[in-house]
Motif scaffolding. Structure first.
Motif, short mmCIF file in Angstrom:
data_model
loop_
_atom_site.label_atom_id
_atom_site.label_comp_id
_atom_site.label_asym_id
_atom_site.label_seq_id
_atom_site.Cartn_x
_atom_site.Cartn_y
_atom_site.Cartn_z
N GLN A 186 48.31 66.89 66.39
CA GLN A 186 49.48 67.52 65.79
C GLN A 186 49.58 67.30 64.29
OE1 GLN A 186 52.24 67.18 69.85
NE2 GLN A 186 53.03 66.38 67.94
N GLY A 187 48.58 66.65 63.71
CA GLY A 187 48.52 66.52 62.26
C GLY A 187 49.25 65.35 61.67
N VAL A 188 49.71 64.42 62.49
CA VAL A 188 50.40 63.24 61.97
C VAL A 188 49.40 62.38 61.19
CG1 VAL A 188 51.61 61.10 62.57
CG2 VAL A 188 52.12 63.22 63.81
N GLN A 189 49.80 61.91 60.02
CA GLN A 189 48.97 60.99 59.24
C GLN A 189 49.53 59.58 59.37
OE1 GLN A 189 47.56 62.40 55.29
NE2 GLN A 189 48.98 64.10 55.62
N LEU A 190 48.67 58.65 59.77
CA LEU A 190 49.08 57.26 59.97
C LEU A 190 48.52 56.40 58.85
CD1 LEU A 190 50.27 54.95 61.67
CD2 LEU A 190 48.12 54.91 62.96
N PHE A 191 49.40 55.64 58.20
CA PHE A 191 49.00 54.77 57.10
C PHE A 191 49.27 53.31 57.50
CE2 PHE A 191 50.09 58.84 55.25
CZ PHE A 191 49.04 59.07 54.37
N PRO A 192 48.23 52.57 57.90
CA PRO A 192 48.42 51.14 58.23
C PRO A 192 48.49 50.31 56.95
CG PRO A 192 46.12 51.75 58.48
CD PRO A 192 46.85 53.01 58.10
N HIS A 193 48.83 49.05 57.14
CA HIS A 193 48.90 48.10 56.03
C HIS A 193 49.85 48.59 54.92
CE1 HIS A 193 45.77 45.66 57.79
NE2 HIS A 193 44.90 46.67 57.76
N HIS A 194 50.92 49.27 55.30
CA HIS A 194 51.93 49.72 54.35
C HIS A 194 53.26 49.06 54.73
CE1 HIS A 194 49.07 52.65 52.93
NE2 HIS A 194 49.95 53.20 52.11
N LYS A 195 53.64 48.06 53.96
CA LYS A 195 54.88 47.33 54.23
C LYS A 195 55.98 47.85 53.31
CE LYS A 195 56.78 42.64 54.55
NZ LYS A 195 57.11 42.77 55.99
N LEU A 196 57.08 48.27 53.90
CA LEU A 196 58.20 48.78 53.12
C LEU A 196 58.85 47.64 52.35
CD1 LEU A 196 60.04 51.26 52.54
CD2 LEU A 196 61.51 50.45 54.42
N ILE A 197 58.92 47.79 51.02
CA ILE A 197 59.53 46.74 50.19
C ILE A 197 60.67 47.29 49.32
CG2 ILE A 197 57.48 45.27 50.13
CD1 ILE A 197 56.87 46.42 47.35
N GLY A 198 60.87 48.59 49.34
CA GLY A 198 61.95 49.15 48.54
C GLY A 198 62.26 50.57 48.94
N GLN A 199 63.51 50.97 48.73
CA GLN A 199 63.93 52.32 49.08
C GLN A 199 65.04 52.72 48.13
OE1 GLN A 199 67.07 52.60 51.48
NE2 GLN A 199 67.19 54.72 50.74
N PRO A 203 48.71 50.60 65.40
CA PRO A 203 50.03 50.95 65.94
C PRO A 203 50.23 50.40 67.35
CG PRO A 203 48.53 52.81 66.14
CD PRO A 203 47.79 51.74 65.38
N GLY A 204 51.50 50.26 67.72
CA GLY A 204 51.84 49.94 69.11
C GLY A 204 51.47 48.56 69.58
N ARG A 205 51.46 47.58 68.67
CA ARG A 205 51.03 46.23 69.08
C ARG A 205 51.97 45.61 70.12
NH1 ARG A 205 48.00 43.17 65.62
NH2 ARG A 205 48.10 41.63 67.29
N LYS A 206 53.26 45.74 69.92
CA LYS A 206 54.22 45.16 70.86
C LYS A 206 54.20 45.91 72.19
CE LYS A 206 58.84 43.09 70.82
NZ LYS A 206 60.11 42.97 70.07
N LEU A 207 53.96 47.21 72.14
CA LEU A 207 53.84 48.00 73.37
C LEU A 207 52.65 47.53 74.19
CD1 LEU A 207 54.92 50.52 74.92
CD2 LEU A 207 53.18 51.84 73.71
N LEU A 208 51.55 47.22 73.54
CA LEU A 208 50.38 46.72 74.25
C LEU A 208 50.67 45.37 74.90
CD1 LEU A 208 47.53 47.66 71.75
CD2 LEU A 208 47.98 48.70 73.99
N MET A 209 51.43 44.52 74.20
CA MET A 209 51.81 43.23 74.77
C MET A 209 52.68 43.43 76.01
SD MET A 209 51.84 39.93 74.86
CE MET A 209 51.26 39.25 73.30
N ALA A 210 53.64 44.35 75.93
CA ALA A 210 54.50 44.64 77.09
C ALA A 210 53.67 45.14 78.26
CB ALA A 210 55.56 45.67 76.71
N GLY A 211 52.60 45.85 77.96
CA GLY A 211 51.74 46.38 79.01
C GLY A 211 50.98 45.33 79.79
N ARG A 212 50.91 44.13 79.25
CA ARG A 212 50.18 43.07 79.97
C ARG A 212 50.87 42.71 81.28
NH1 ARG A 212 48.00 38.65 75.49
NH2 ARG A 212 46.68 40.10 74.32
#
Length: 445
Positions: A162-175, A76-85
């Protein structure tokens, strides 16, 4: 299919105790926002683990909701880390009424969100994570650490607690309705949700996660993407860009369409970059689109702190036999890059009057904005009229959107991150209101 989250669920006992405390608090303090008939049977799904998605997840999990956070990247937060540079410019300290004007035409849309979660609120939030801030000489607010990683580390720890579950490598392809389909390394996954927040970002820096491909799922409700806070290509020979790559024109001003912006311009092999161009990117981009395929011209002042009379007087004092380059160097301290640009763009200027005009109004012709993927941010995205005042889609109750995927733009200086946090705040409030309503598909008045 079994999916293993990064963050484990909190224990059922802890969740129940926390929910009870929240319910008591909101019944006592904010009774209008506490009419759950029953708890949602499915989790709230948030798509996108950038600042907007992370903040919405924090707010909703704090209220006791079960939150699943999905992202197609590994972390998570890849672009935020870039901004932090570059120091992580979190927000700006100027008065709120001035702050609101920085959002231009989008002000009337974003103002409720920016007032609901203000720059002061954002600073207090960061301080609450144990990451103190300071105000720079320009009024911009930075983290004392001058990088994003300590904040992100503390933030993720809070979400885990706080119990948030993070699921990486999940690309939204339909809704379909509130049922989502993801592509994962192990194949397709379908997940129903009680409410969905889209926080999918814009369309720049795709290698950090913001590729804009989600727009194909929402085509009728989106404006095409365009680069914002971006560089531009001048009509200079390629060898000029190559020869001066990395050179900086310091403290110059750019003037276009009645606006003047000051700062540094950097020459790269891809064109010109820098704060004055970023601040003018919207009108420059629009003018280029209207004039296409013809270029546009703005004016560059190489010595904006000196009045024209003072420049003319300094040049007139130079010896007649001095070369033009030496006169410019001795009288005004122009470096080699500036002198060569004067030769390139105003080769006939020789007299003090002609040189003064060139130095204060050097014509700079631009042919195109930089590539979309190289822009700091993007314009375009989900249209305002596709959403209600709580950022819920009119066509699909329970589906919300926030962050940079909305069709707004703002200059650099803390306004971009603030807009992401503030719209996430408004969005999370909207989800809570919608789930609290006894009328399905309709927010309470």
């Amino acid at each position: 299919m079994h999916r293993k989250p990064i963050f484990p669920l909190a224990t059922e006992q802890a969740n129940n105790s926390y929910s009870l405390l929240l319910t008591r608090y909101y019944r006592r303090i904010r009774p209008s926002m506490c009419h759950h008939a029953t708890a949602p049977t499915a989790p709230i799904a948030i798509i996108g683990a950038g600042p907007a998605g992370l903040f919405a997840a924090e707010l909703l999990s704090k209220r006791g909701y079960q939150v699943h956070l999905y992202d197609h990247m590994a972390r998570p937060g890849r672009k935020l880390l870039m901004a932090g540079r570059s120091g992580l410019n979190l927000t700006h300290s100027e008065p709120l009424e001035t702050f609101l004007t920085r959002y231009g035409p989008a002000r009337h849309w974003l103002e409720p969100a920016l007032r609901a979660f203000s720059p002061t609120d954002l600073q207090n939030w960061a301080e609450g994570l144990g990451t103190p801030c300071f105000v720079g000489s320009s009024g911009r607010v930075f983290l004392h650490s001058l990088k994003a990683s300590p904040l992100l580390r503390q933030w993720l720890a809070r979400l885990q607690q706080q119990g948030v579950q993070l699921f990486p490598h999940h690309k939204l392809i339909g809704q379909e309705g509130l049922t989502l389909t993801f592509q994962t390394p192990k194949g397709g996954v379908t997940q129903p949700a009680s409410a969905v927040i889209l926080a999918l970002g814009g369309s720049s820096w795709s290698r950090l996660g913001s590729d804009g491909q989600w727009a194909s799922l929402l085509t009728p409700y989106c404006t095409p993407f365009a680069p914002s806070n971006c560089g531009f290509m001048p009509d200079w020979p390629d060898d000029v860009l190559t020869r001066h790559e990395g050179a900086t024109l310091r403290g110059v001003t750019l003037s276009f369409a009645g606006q003047t912006k000051r700062g540094d311009l950097i020459i790269t092999k891809r064109g010109l970059e820098g704060a004055p161009l970023y601040a003018l990117s919207a009108p420059l981009r629009e003018a280029l689109a209207q004039n296409h395929p013809r270029p546009i011209t703005l004016h560059l002042s190489l010595r904006p702190t000196l009045k024209a009379d003072a420049i003319r007087e300094r040049l007139a004092r130079q010896r007649l036999r001095e070369s033009r380059s030496n006169k410019l160097r001795k009288a005004l301290g122009l470096d080699r890059t500036m002198r060569e640009l004067l030769t390139l763009l105003c080769p006939e200027a020789r007299s003090p009057d002609e040189l003064t005009q060139a130095i204060t109004h050097l014509p700079l012709t631009l042919t195109a904005p930089a590539a979309l993927d190289r822009a700091i941010s993007t314009a375009g995205g989900v249209k305002q009229d596709a959403l209600d005042e709580h950022l819920m889609f009119h066509h699909q109750p329970g589906l919300f959107a926030c962050g940079e995927m909305l069709d707004w733009e703002a200059p650099t200086g803390g306004y971009l991150l603030q807009g992401c946090f503030s719209t996430a705040y408004l969005c999370a409030e909207g989800v809570h209101l919608w789930l609290s309503s006894a009328l399905p598909g309709k927010l309470p008045a």
